[in-house]
Each structure stands twice: as C-alpha cells, then as structure tokens.
Enzyme design. Structure first.
Site, PDB file in Angstrom:
ATOM      1  N   GLY A  52       0.758  -1.246   0.000  1.00  0.00           N
ATOM      2  CA  GLY A  52       0.000   0.000   0.000  1.00  0.00           C
ATOM      3  C   GLY A  52       0.784   1.289   0.000  1.00  0.00           C
ATOM      4  N   TRP A  54       2.415   2.814  -2.403  1.00  0.00           N
ATOM      5  CA  TRP A  54       2.099   3.666  -3.557  1.00  0.00           C
ATOM      6  C   TRP A  54       0.746   4.320  -3.384  1.00  0.00           C
ATOM      7  CZ3 TRP A  54       3.948   2.003  -9.081  1.00  0.00           C
ATOM      8  CH2 TRP A  54       5.344   1.866  -9.073  1.00  0.00           C
ATOM      9  N   ASP A 112       3.008  -1.906 -10.341  1.00  0.00           N
ATOM     10  CA  ASP A 112       4.203  -2.442  -9.696  1.00  0.00           C
ATOM     11  C   ASP A 112       4.074  -3.959  -9.567  1.00  0.00           C
ATOM     12  OD1 ASP A 112       6.746  -1.709  -8.737  1.00  0.00           O
ATOM     13  OD2 ASP A 112       6.105  -1.925  -6.662  1.00  0.00           O
ATOM     14  N   LYS A 152       6.381  -1.560 -14.191  1.00  0.00           N
ATOM     15  CA  LYS A 152       7.645  -2.221 -13.873  1.00  0.00           C
ATOM     16  C   LYS A 152       7.825  -3.440 -14.757  1.00  0.00           C
ATOM     17  CE  LYS A 152       8.066  -4.474  -9.889  1.00  0.00           C
ATOM     18  NZ  LYS A 152       8.222  -4.568  -8.427  1.00  0.00           N
TER      19      LYS A 152
END
Length: 204
Positions: A52, A54, A112, A152
C-alpha cells in the site's frame, strides 16, 4: 540468516520512520518528482498495490478530491483513507471494464506488479513481461487521452519490443531506474507520458 537483499537499508528504515507500508514508495516518489505525474483531483489506478505504499503516496498527491483505486491479491497494510478504494482480487481474473463503477477513465495507470521469482532470469523476465502486458490491457482500456502509464518490467530480451509497442501510444516514453531500486535488481520502469488520442487497440 537474511540475505543482503533483505537486510534493512536506508529506504527501508526511512519508510518505517515516515509510516509508509514499504520502501517501494521512494521509487514512485523519485519518478513523480522528475515528471509530475500526479495532480490534485486526479483518478489513478494502481495495479499490484499491496502492501500500500504507492496508494499512500498517490493519495497524498491527488488530495481529498481525487481517487486512487488499488488492486491486489494481497491485503493492504495501511490505514483507511477517503480517497483510496481497494479491491482484493487477482488482477488477471478481473475484467478491466468492471472498474467503471469507480471511474469511466483514469488520468494515470501505474503497475508495480511483480511475479513470484524462480531465480531463472529468462523465466522471471517472461513472467514479468506477461504482467506488464496485462497492465497495458488495463491502461489501454481505461487510460484517458493525455494520461500517463507507468509499469515495472524485469530486463531481458523481450523488453525492447514491448517498449517499442508502448511508444506508439504516447508522446514520450522513458525507461527509468529510480532511486529506491536496489542496485542488484533487474527491474526497470517504463513511463509513457501523454497518451495519444489516436492510440489503438493495444498489444496483441
């Protein structure tokens, strides 16, 4: 005994001191400082958001009038926030169109997502690329014109073709290794800025 990779480092200690769920926040913060991705009032989609950090950072940037929707199979380790909506779900099992209940489109899509690693570089690269392509399916359907996309990907031979495909959909594409990424990590971040209005049907 923990390997050097798992020993607390500067960013891990800093995350604890600043009450962020993980050190990953500083990778996003570094990119945002350089490119100003987030603005007050935006709608943002965060794929692979657990634990969490981000979400915490994005919500602080978009403010109470904004909305960030996070998806992950794992539970969060952060306090509730009026600007955060969390769906505990396998991203691969969800129809991106179902997210219109939160917003018809998103100003920024970030991912991500990371695979369970095998230690075999080619296998891990392909798994990472599969997740990157999955994130692009979401972005291609939900990202507004002029919106931004951050994903990513592990380095490997199939990364350049993926980056080349994404370049067709954005005014500018950058490949980044932000502060906060471990030096030994093979992860890169691909950032597409200002989605083109004529952007097409996505990656085949």
């Amino acid at each position: 005994m923990a390997t050097p990779r798992h020993k607390p480092d500067y960013y891990s200690r800093r995350a604890r001191q600043e009450s962020f769920a993980s050190r990953a926040v500083y990778k996003l913060a570094d990119i945002d400082r350089k490119f100003q991705l987030f603005k007050p009032g935006q709608c943002v989609l965060d794929l692979g958001c657990a634990p969490g950090s981000w979400l915490q950072y994005i919500s602080s940037r978009i403010g109470p009038q904004g909305l960030v929707v996070g998806l992950d199979r794992q539970a969060l380790r952060i306090s509730s926030n009026p600007s955060i909506r969390f769906v505990q779900v396998d991203v691969a099992a969800l129809d991106p169109g179902s997210l219109i209940r939160f917003s018809a489109s998103f100003d920024v899509v970030v991912s991500d997502l990371a695979p369970s690693t095998s230690g075999i570089k080619d296998v891990d690269h392909q798994r990472s690329l599969d997740l990157a392509r999955l994130s692009w399916e979401y972005a291609n359907r939900l990202l507004t014109a002029a919106g931004h996309y951050l994903v990513k990907v592990f380095q490997g031979p199939d990364f350049p073709p993926f980056a080349q495909e994404i370049k067709q959909h954005f005014q500018q594409v950058d490949i980044l290794k932000p502060s906060g990424s471990r030096s030994e990590s093979r992860e890169l971040y691909l950032l597409g800025r200002r989605r083109l209005k004529e952007s097409g049907a996505g990656i085949g």
